[in-house]
Design an enzyme around this catalytic site. Structure first.
Site, PDB file in Angstrom:
ATOM      1  CG  ASP A 136      -2.339   1.560  -9.916  1.00 26.59           C
ATOM      2  OD1 ASP A 136      -3.191   2.440  -9.494  1.00 26.59           O
ATOM      3  OD2 ASP A 136      -1.729   0.607  -9.149  1.00 26.59           O
ATOM      4  CG  ASP A 157      -3.393   1.749  -3.592  1.00 26.53           C
ATOM      5  OD1 ASP A 157      -4.080   2.719  -3.706  1.00 26.53           O
ATOM      6  OD2 ASP A 157      -2.388   1.507  -4.273  1.00 26.53           O
TER       7      ASP A 157
END
Length: 833
Positions: A317, A583
């Site tokens: 990320d 996720d």
């Protein structure tokens, strides 16, 4: 209801009362079906073949009237048990430290304030705060809930989440699975909404605990690594017993005594058994995981340790991982004019309206750093009259509409405040078709700013439409927020590239924002792939595009799974970071899932193998290095064990076959184990990483821990040592009395063992390995030499081993044997390198 109001309406426990209830009720944990007490460890040791062989040898010596040898072996049995208890205890302490670090936490109201506490410390009567993505830690009654949906499939098998409401009276606890009830149950997952609940039951008293109690007697299946090592040990045991049986039969046929023949057979069996392999494969990952935990990287599954060393792609990320996740409002844009807060902290009225609407379009008390930054910037401005009343309706973020829209009551009629991706917000507005706002958003994004569009719809009226695009929005402008790159990121990315590990950024940000951060981080130059592009590609085309991509921007969490699978299809070993509920599939599918410990949800942490306790990408680099180091050291230890067992087995088998006096009895094998066990389980585990370990490409996905080439090299070193030792023993027998000849060969064996220790370090040969310090390995070597000196000089110990001190010249022969062995190994390794 604001947080202070909620706390006042639902009082939590005092810390002192919570401590009292915890002492009375016990921790909030499920029954443990796997006791790890010393009795369990001893029972496991008693079933090991080596323990049985030692005990059998002690009984045989007793039957022969050799009380001294029998007592010695009995003492070795006790020592073996003690060492095993220490070793298992060290491993269990490391694992327990990991379990303590990995224990889920819960948010509660105590002493009138919110705080995070370990879920194991929860007690009945506690006021529990639940949010989307949380795993419910106990059975509780909801006293406040907002649009809450809970997945109770763990208890009911029903995959559809059920709605929850808050109630006035707890009443009797119902069975899980009911819709629109006021109870939540331990182990279930909040998939939407938030609320507060009063804990009713913890631990074994929960619905999940009742199931756990019933399952406590069921033994969990062995893992793949356990099965492989157990199969290997059984095969070697069968081989050792078969060869030993044949040796016993041969000695008896030659006219030897049964008991002496059995002792020779036992010595051969003990020399063949590689009982150190399970120790290596268990202790190294456990201690390695404990070392990683000290670097703030929690290993939840030990199997991830060996995969770390082969990771070839890190998918990370941007926000909070590469950046500090510390947003600050930096710029605003409206009607073609940009305003920088650093130069002009106070905002004019038109920009103040822009900021106020951005705040109204945010969730109250949100942990989102962008929304917190906007609230902080608004609070820094002069006070203004309150223009909005209570929230009336909300349109949440969905994959096709990355925007949050909230409708508020107002004196002159309801209004809708919208905030989100600039292209989405601009698309909602009919007055923003000239392209100026899009160009301004792109320019701000190129500076690395996170850009949000803000719009307002005045005088809206119920009923609220299903699609907010039907509302008459007008564009107010753009807000730009800065999230600075973490200081250690460029060095960490450079270290990954040097190690052959590719870093791929995956973010929901604007492509230009992502590109700017990628340049600052030092990511490899490559294309930017957007979520829209990914949605239009088939798996094969996505695999091809990812090979040339360094940044995936404007992606939704569900596309992470597509990215992982596409990379794996190209043969990559993928580590994936994530923090949200969405996720979890990608984290589970990745070869190594990495969850965020500070901002991640419980679901993400449970799906991942690793947890970054402080959310730093920089912590992944030492984790990669540690994974490679652990794998390398495990291979070195296994190479040493394989090589040293060869000369021991040969020296146990060859003298009886040639009619020579037996060289190795069980007492000699036990003496050798006192050196081999700590060397393979402690000394090699502490071995430093090779200097170029992080300058090599990752090993292939299918590379075995101990491949054929490594096995062949270890066997050849062992055979070379066995050949020299057999020659040394034969020469000594021709010139010395039996006890002195045995002492000469045994000294040579101990010294060759130390030489094989050096050779297995694989640092350019044994001589080069001497220049790299390893205090524990040095302690093993010094201890071996001291034990050998005692065995030759202490009469009782020399008699026990049936040895007598040889002349100094023959001690020199023993040393020369080890030197020749080392020289041969050094020559071969230098030629190969």
């Amino acid at each position: 209801m604001s947080e202070p109001d909620a706390v006042a309406a639902h009082a939590g426990l005092a810390s002192s009362e919570a401590a009292r209830r915890l002492a009375a009720d016990g921790p909030n944990t499920l029954p443990d079906a796997r006791p790890h007490g010393w009795r369990t460890i001893l029972a496991g040791v008693a079933r090991e073949p080596m323990f049985v062989l030692l005990l059998g040898a002690a009984l045989l010596y007793l039957a022969l009237g050799e009380a001294r040898e029998s007592i010695f072996l009995a003492a070795m049995v006790v020592l073996t048990l003690g060492l095993t208890l220490y070793q298992e205890g060290r491993t269990e302490r490391a694992l327990q430290a990991l379990r303590d670090l990995g224990a889920p936490a819960a948010t509660v109201i105590r002493d009138g304030a919110r705080m995070r506490v370990p879920a194991t410390d929860l007690v009945a009567g506690e006021l529990l705060v639940l949010a989307e993505g949380d795993r419910v830690p106990a059975d509780a009654f909801l006293v406040e809930a907002g649009a809450m949906l809970v997945d109770e499939s763990l208890l009911t098998g029903e995959s559809v989440p059920v709605g929850k409401r808050y109630g006035e009276d707890a009443g009797d606890r119902p069975a899980p699975g009911g819709n629109d009830v006021s109870w939540v149950f331990a182990g279930t997952l909040v998939v939407q909404g938030d609320g507060m609940a009063r804990i009713h039951a913890t631990g074994a008293r929960t619905e999940l605990g009742r199931i756990g109690t019933a399952l406590a007697r069921i033994r969990p299946p062995e893992g793949a690594l356990q099965r492989q090592t157990r199969v290997l040990a059984r095969r070697m045991a069968v081989l050792g017993f078969a060869v030993s049986g044949a040796l016993v039969a041969l000695l008896v046929l030659r006219g030897g005594g049964w008991l002496q023949a059995l002792l020779a057979g036992l010595a051969l069996s003990m020399s063949v058994l590689p009982e150190e392999f399970p120790v290596i494969l268990t202790v190294f990952p456990a201690i390695g995981a404990w070392r990683l935990a000290r670097s703030r990287v929690l290993t939840r599954r030990l199997a991830a340790i060996e995969i770390l060393g082969s990771t070839s792609v890190l998918c990370v990320d941007k926000t909070g991982t590469l950046t500090e996740n510390r947003m600050a409002l930096q710029a605003l844009w409206r009607d073609g004019v940009r305003h920088d807060l650093a130069r002009q902290p106070l905002l004019p009225d038109d920009l103040r309206e822009l900021l106020d609407v951005a705040v109204l379009a945010s969730k109250p008390h949100s942990p989102d750093p962008m929304e917190q930054a906007q609230r902080h910037a608004a609070s820094a401005q002069p006070a203004r009259p309150v223009r909005a009343g209570a929230p009336l309706h909300e349109y949440g973020l969905i994959p096709g509409r990355p925007a949050l829209i909230r409708i508020w009551s107002r004196a002159d009629g309801p209004m809708a405040a919208a905030k989100g991706a600039p292209e989405t917000i601009i698309g909602l507005c009919r007055d923003a078709a000239d392209g100026r706002a899009l160009r301004a958003a792109a320019a701000m994004a190129q500076e690395g700013l996170r850009v949000l569009g803000v719009a307002v719809a005045d005088h809206v009226a119920p009923p609220w439409p299903d699609d907010p695009a039907q509302l008459s929005f007008r564009l107010l402008g753009l807000v730009g927020l800065a999230d600075p790159l973490r200081a250690d990121i460029p060095d960490a990315v450079a270290a990954c590239r040097a190690a052959g590990v590719r870093v791929l950024m995956i973010t929901g940000d604007h492509p230009e924002t992502a590109r700017a951060i990628a340049r600052q981080a030092g990511l490899a130059d490559g294309a930017v792939l957007t979520g829209v592009d990914i949605a239009g590609l088939d798996p094969a085309a996505l695999t091809d595009r990812l090979a040339r991509t360094s940044v995936c921007a404007r992606t939704v969490p569900t596309q992470k799974l597509d990215i992982v699978r596409a990379l794996q299809c190209s043969g990559q070993v993928v580590a994936m970071t994530g923090d949200g509920v969405n996720d979890a599939p990608a984290l589970r599918a990745a070869d190594v899932g990495v969850a965020m410990g500070a901002r991640g949800t419980d679901v993400a942490r449970e799906a991942a193998e690793l947890t970054l306790l402080d959310d730093r990408f920089g912590a992944l680099v030492p984790a990669l290095a540690a994974g490679r180091r652990i794998f390398s050291n495990m291979r070195k230890a296994m190479a040493y064990v394989t090589s040293i067992h060869v000369p021991i087995a040969v020296l146990a088998l060859l003298p009886p076959l040639l009619g020579w006096p037996i060289l190795l009895d069980p007492v000699h094998i036990v003496f050798l184990q006192l050196l081999i066990d700590p060397a393979c389980s402690i000394a090699f585990e502490s071995e430093q990483a090779d200097p170029d370990l992080m300058r090599k490409p990752p090993r292939p996905r299918d590379a075995p821990l101990f491949g054929r080439r490594a096995i062949a090299a270890a066997l050849l070193r062992g055979l070379w040592a066995a050949l020299l030792l057999a020659g040394c023993y034969g020469w000594a027998l021709a010139s010395l009395p039996e006890d002195e000849a045995r002492a000469t060969a045994f000294c040579a064996l101990i010294l060759c063992n130390l030489g094989l220790l050096l050779a297995s370090r694989e640092r350019g040969g044994p001589l080069a390995a001497l220049r790299v310090p390893n205090p524990l390995l040095a302690a093993v070597g010094i201890g071996g030499v001291l034990l050998l000196a005692l065995s030759l000089t202490v009469p009782g110990l020399a008699a026990l081993l049936r040895m007598a001190a040889p002349p100094p010249a023959w001690l020199a022969v023993a040393g020369l044997t080890a030197v020749v062995m080392l020289a041969g190994v050094q020559a071969v390794q230098r030629r190969v390198s």
